[in-house]
Design an enzyme around this catalytic site. Structure first.
Site, PDB file in Angstrom:
ATOM      1  N   SER A  26       0.831  -1.201   0.000  1.00 24.36           N
ATOM      2  CA  SER A  26       0.000   0.000   0.000  1.00 24.36           C
ATOM      3  C   SER A  26       0.869   1.256   0.000  1.00 24.36           C
ATOM      4  O   SER A  26       1.873   1.340   0.705  1.00 24.36           O
ATOM      5  CB  SER A  26      -0.897   0.003   1.242  1.00 24.36           C
ATOM      6  OG  SER A  26      -1.639   1.200   1.324  1.00 24.36           O
ATOM      7  N   ASN A  74       9.486   9.353   3.200  1.00 21.22           N
ATOM      8  CA  ASN A  74       8.238   9.936   2.703  1.00 21.22           C
ATOM      9  C   ASN A  74       7.380  10.412   3.865  1.00 21.22           C
ATOM     10  O   ASN A  74       7.359   9.808   4.947  1.00 21.22           O
ATOM     11  CB  ASN A  74       7.475   8.924   1.836  1.00 21.22           C
ATOM     12  CG  ASN A  74       6.513   8.080   2.628  1.00 21.22           C
ATOM     13  OD1 ASN A  74       5.384   8.490   2.887  1.00 21.22           O
ATOM     14  ND2 ASN A  74       6.957   6.890   3.053  1.00 21.22           N
ATOM     15  N   ASN A 133      -4.068  -0.156   8.973  1.00 25.76           N
ATOM     16  CA  ASN A 133      -2.858   0.639   9.185  1.00 25.76           C
ATOM     17  C   ASN A 133      -2.973   1.328  10.541  1.00 25.76           C
ATOM     18  O   ASN A 133      -3.725   2.282  10.698  1.00 25.76           O
ATOM     19  CB  ASN A 133      -2.719   1.674   8.064  1.00 25.76           C
ATOM     20  CG  ASN A 133      -1.544   2.605   8.298  1.00 25.76           C
ATOM     21  OD1 ASN A 133      -0.715   2.384   9.166  1.00 25.76           O
ATOM     22  ND2 ASN A 133      -1.483   3.675   7.519  1.00 25.76           N
ATOM     23  N   CYS A 136      -1.379   5.493  12.332  1.00 28.03           N
ATOM     24  CA  CYS A 136      -1.973   6.828  12.414  1.00 28.03           C
ATOM     25  C   CYS A 136      -2.001   7.313  13.858  1.00 28.03           C
ATOM     26  O   CYS A 136      -2.197   6.529  14.781  1.00 28.03           O
ATOM     27  CB  CYS A 136      -3.408   6.803  11.883  1.00 28.03           C
ATOM     28  SG  CYS A 136      -3.562   6.240  10.198  1.00 28.03           S
ATOM     29  N   LYS A 171      -1.405  -4.061  10.174  1.00 29.12           N
ATOM     30  CA  LYS A 171      -0.066  -3.693   9.697  1.00 29.12           C
ATOM     31  C   LYS A 171       0.690  -3.032  10.839  1.00 29.12           C
ATOM     32  O   LYS A 171       0.370  -1.922  11.263  1.00 29.12           O
ATOM     33  CB  LYS A 171      -0.154  -2.769   8.483  1.00 29.12           C
ATOM     34  CG  LYS A 171       1.206  -2.517   7.833  1.00 29.12           C
ATOM     35  CD  LYS A 171       1.069  -1.890   6.458  1.00 29.12           C
ATOM     36  CE  LYS A 171       2.414  -1.846   5.731  1.00 29.12           C
ATOM     37  NZ  LYS A 171       2.277  -1.293   4.364  1.00 29.12           N
ATOM     38  N   ASN A 198       5.626  -1.772   8.820  1.00 30.05           N
ATOM     39  CA  ASN A 198       5.485  -0.483   8.158  1.00 30.05           C
ATOM     40  C   ASN A 198       6.851   0.229   8.160  1.00 30.05           C
ATOM     41  O   ASN A 198       7.856  -0.349   8.544  1.00 30.05           O
ATOM     42  CB  ASN A 198       4.420   0.354   8.885  1.00 30.05           C
ATOM     43  CG  ASN A 198       3.675   1.291   7.972  1.00 30.05           C
ATOM     44  OD1 ASN A 198       4.252   1.849   7.044  1.00 30.05           O
ATOM     45  ND2 ASN A 198       2.392   1.490   8.225  1.00 30.05           N
ATOM     46  N   GLY A 249       9.092  -4.810   3.946  1.00 28.51           N
ATOM     47  CA  GLY A 249      10.152  -3.919   4.395  1.00 28.51           C
ATOM     48  C   GLY A 249      11.449  -4.139   3.655  1.00 28.51           C
ATOM     49  O   GLY A 249      12.208  -5.048   3.969  1.00 28.51           O
ATOM     50  N   GLY A 250      11.699  -3.340   2.623  1.00 27.87           N
ATOM     51  CA  GLY A 250      12.964  -3.377   1.924  1.00 27.87           C
ATOM     52  C   GLY A 250      13.135  -4.508   0.933  1.00 27.87           C
ATOM     53  O   GLY A 250      14.248  -4.769   0.468  1.00 27.87           O
ATOM     54  N   GLY A 271       7.349  -2.728  -1.576  1.00 29.83           N
ATOM     55  CA  GLY A 271       6.977  -1.328  -1.542  1.00 29.83           C
ATOM     56  C   GLY A 271       7.859  -0.428  -2.370  1.00 29.83           C
ATOM     57  O   GLY A 271       7.623  -0.197  -3.554  1.00 29.83           O
TER      58      GLY A 271
END
Length: 309
Positions: A26, A74, A133, A136, A171, A198, A249-250, A271
């Site tokens: 995502s 980001n 997710n 937040c 996640k 994440n 992750g990576g 991702g």
């Protein structure tokens, strides 16, 4: 693609069978349909669509994405058109060009927002899994991210499970002291699976401008530099829980996918690689049978995670 056993790439994710374990993560694949200009999306195991909130969000101030060594920072800020527009416009567009499983990434700033989004996504025949997710900030909890508290993770997971019949995968944030305790809290609250992990919180300075490279000062750091840390967390979490774990992750290559699965992942999200090369997932799938043959794996379903015992 090297043709061996046609089922050699199949994996099980709960009750769902994926034709292969490769899933665009995502936030790195938009809502999916725009990527159909590059290749046939039906080669993918599943697609996790861009993070969706109850109301439309413009996102954080610019600049909000910056390259740095071995990764990307980001701070996009969940820019999206809101859950209603995603259901009415984005999902139908994706379904026209892709016929496999769709994972809806749901975000919220209160438990009520998570629940409302899950209420609206529930029953949508295009969606197979809800990816929660929990990175937040909880606006009713002092701004601390849901995912950094066992109590908050359990509370939001338990709540959304009452608002959707879809499988719920939480996640996890890596920005915690003990990710295993967070994972167990999600499992105990009824999570059907976990996505691990994440982005890591990071920052860089632009020396010429004497200020951070993103306007929000800090952002999520992703890319190949985080792979060893993400892999460690996938291993720790998968050893501790009895529900499926999607590794993330990576991940940049077919070898990385196999490592994630040896660590305990049932499927793998890709991702940042998609932001570097739009063909990344396609190429990883193409190279997966070659890597499997090289390392002596005849079937991914038979691949047993490494167990130190």
């Amino acid at each position: 693609m090297e043709r061996l056993n046609p089922d050699m790439l199949n994996v099980r994710l709960g009750d769902l069978t994926l034709k292969n374990p490769v899933i665009p993560a995502s936030g790195c694949f938009a809502f999916g349909h725009v990527m159909a200009q590059y290749y046939n999306l039906d080669c993918l195991g599943a697609i996790s669509i861009k993070g969706t909130t109850l109301k439309p969000r413009f996102g954080n101030p610019l600049p909000r994405v910056a390259e740095c060594s071995a990764g990307i920072i980001n701070s996009v800020g969940l820019m999206n058109p809101g859950i209603d527009a995603v259901i009415a416009d984005e999902l139908p567009k994706l379904r026209k060009v892709y016929h496999g499983p769709i994972i809806a990434n749901i975000s919220g700033f209160s438990i009520e927002e998570y629940c409302e989004c899950c209420d609206r996504i529930d029953g949508q025949e295009q969606v197979d899994i809800v990816e929660l997710n929990v990175s937040c900030p909880n606006v009713h909890g002092g701004g601390m991210a849901f995912g950094t508290s066992e109590f908050n993770v359990a509370a939001v997971t338990r709540a959304v499970k009452r608002h959707t019949a879809l499988p719920v995968y939480v996640k996890l944030s890596p920005n915690v002291t003990d990710i295993v305790s967070i994972a167990k809290a999600a499992e105990d609250a009824g999570a059907d699976g976990l996505v691990c992990v994440n982005t890591f919180l990071g920052m860089r300075f632009d020396l010429k401008r004497r200020r951070p490279v993103v306007a929000n000062t800090m952002g999520g750091f992703s890319g190949p530099a985080i792979f060893p840390m993400a892999l460690r967390m996938v291993h720790q979490v998968s050893q501790a829980v009895g529900i499926p774990v999607i590794g993330c992750g990576g991940v940049m290559s077919a070898d990385d996918v196999l490592e994630m699965m040896l660590a305990g992942a049932k499927a793998v999200e890709v991702g940042t690689a998609n932001l570097i090369d739009p063909m990344a997932c396609h190429d990883i799938i193409h190279n997966l049978p070659i890597a499997m043959k090289k390392y002596g794996f005849s079937s991914l379903n038979d691949l047993k995670p490494w167990n130190p015992a």
